[in-house]
Design an enzyme around this catalytic site. Structure first.
Site, PDB file in Angstrom:
ATOM      1  N   THR A   1       0.807  -1.224   0.000  1.00  0.00           N
ATOM      2  CA  THR A   1       0.000   0.000   0.000  1.00  0.00           C
ATOM      3  C   THR A   1       0.836   1.268   0.000  1.00  0.00           C
ATOM      4  OG1 THR A   1      -0.079   0.045   2.426  1.00  0.00           O
ATOM      5  CG2 THR A   1      -1.842  -1.147   1.289  1.00  0.00           C
ATOM      6  N   LYS A   2       2.151   1.155   0.072  1.00  0.00           N
ATOM      7  CA  LYS A   2       2.994   2.321   0.291  1.00  0.00           C
ATOM      8  C   LYS A   2       3.256   3.100  -1.002  1.00  0.00           C
ATOM      9  CE  LYS A   2       3.440   1.845   4.740  1.00  0.00           C
ATOM     10  NZ  LYS A   2       2.530   0.746   5.019  1.00  0.00           N
TER      11      LYS A   2
END
Length: 387
Positions: A188-189
């Site tokens: 998700t980064k």
């Protein structure tokens, strides 16, 4: 993905992958060397160049990066380490696994990160040997100011930059001039690899300690042992972890770095669209925008504060909008209430107030304008339904 009503769901997050990723992975698989090796070394140099850092050591995760950094600081066992309570549990676990004691710090309600005043108050409860600071949502903390408030040299500050890269303060990218800036490449980064992390540092000796500790404390990794002219022999002087990055991950990361500037531009654009669309909604507190000169937000998260959060989340789910909460404060979680003493747990009044209403809205480069408008409409409808 669809909801029961047949609406298309707006996911909370979707990872982006550069077009070159597939070919990069195939080349590594064809090379016959897939664990830590030449691609990892190249990624470390590429990421260091991107940040303007002297050294980067690639590791298995940001959590591992924090623990390895604390171990590399070589603090006395059981040292007090300041850290915000409003953080991911892995950051607290890293302090404990490194053999130290977390002392939880309150936050400023506007920035969602500790202020010099809250750090000074926590330092008065337990004299710290080090501090872990977090760039919550991508807001770059003022490390020198917080270190001064804690009575610490900046070399005793570990920066949790899981919500970067892309942030800057004073025009200097976070990680460019750090003792230990710990990055995450989770799915998700901002720079998604799937898993992985890195430590950026200005200190060559510190980088070598982290490099050894990421592979059990061995003096040489397998790549260096099997290079032409290398030797099978090695030594182990410190107990380390199994926390290395693979060449498959590194190859993905190298390809992703080329796309990161455009992804960061899109994140900032989406954050500005949220600001414009949500401003004036009753009861909604938007992220701080008065950042100051030379301060650049990474916009990993777009966090609002809303009244009646649980009911709002339920209404958003009905409308096909996925959200998340970052985070449940550490002092509210059972394991830390059992492990930590009262002076280590708080008090943390601002964190308690803020945490009741925090809500993270979808924010990622693949989020289209129409999908973002759905999020805004759904949030407005959820707030209206509350009366």
């Amino acid at each position: 993905m669809s909801t029961s009503a047949g609406q298309t769901t707006v996911p909370f997050s979707l990872p982006s992958f550069a077009a070159e990723v597939g070919d990069a992975v195939v080349k590594v698989l064809d090379s016959g060397w897939v664990t830590t090796g030449p691609q990892t070394a190249e990624f470390e140099q590429d990421f260091a160049d991107f940040l303007g850092a002297e050294h980067v050591v690639a590791v298995a995760s940001c959590t591992a990066a924090i623990e390895l950094s604390l171990r590399a600081l070589e603090l006395p066992p059981g040292s007090a380490v300041l850290t915000p309570s409003l953080t991911f549990c892995g950051a607290i676990n890293a302090i404990l696994h490194a053999g130290h004691r977390p002392v939880l710090v309150d936050i400023d309600e506007d920035t969602l990160v500790p202020s010099p005043a809250t750090v000074e108050a926590a330092a008065a409860r337990a004299r710290p040997a080090a501090m872990v600071v977090q760039n919550q949502a991508g807001y770059p903390v003022d490390v020198p100011a917080l270190a001064g408030a804690a009575g610490l040299d900046r070399s005793r500050v570990v920066e949790d930059v899981a919500h970067g890269p892309g942030a800057a303060r004073g025009g200097v990218p976070v990680g460019a001039d750090s003792q230990a800036a710990c990055f995450s490449f989770y799915a998700t980064k901002n720079l998604p690899i799937g898993e992985g992390g890195a430590v950026a540092t200005r200190d060559a000796a510190f980088a070598e300690r982290v490099r050894s500790l990421r592979l059990h404390g061995m003096s040489k990794d397998s790549w260096r042992r099997y290079l032409p002219g290398g030797s099978w022999s090695y030594d182990v002087k410190k107990l380390g972890l199994k926390a290395n990055m693979t060449d498959v991950q590194a190859a993905i990361g190298r390809a992703q770095l080329h796309a990161l500037p455009e992804w960061q531009r899109r994140r900032a654009e989406l954050a500005a669209r949220y600001d414009e669309a949500l401003r004036g909604l009753p009861g909604v507190v938007l992220p701080q925008r008065d950042l100051g000169d030379g301060v650049q937000h990474a916009w990993h998260l777009y966090q609002v504060r809303v009244p009646g959060r649980e009911a709002v989340i339920t209404e958003l789910e009905k409308a096909g909008v996925s959200t998340s909460v970052h985070f449940i404060p550490a002092h509210q979680l059972t394991v830390y209430r059992d492990l930590l003493d009262d002076h280590e747990l708080g008090p943390l009044p601002a964190t308690d107030r803020v945490a009741e209403g925090l809500l993270s809205l979808p924010l990622y480069p693949r989020l289209g304008d129409a999908a973002q408008d759905r999020v805004v409409d759904a949030l407005a409808g959820a707030l209206r339904s509350r009366g």
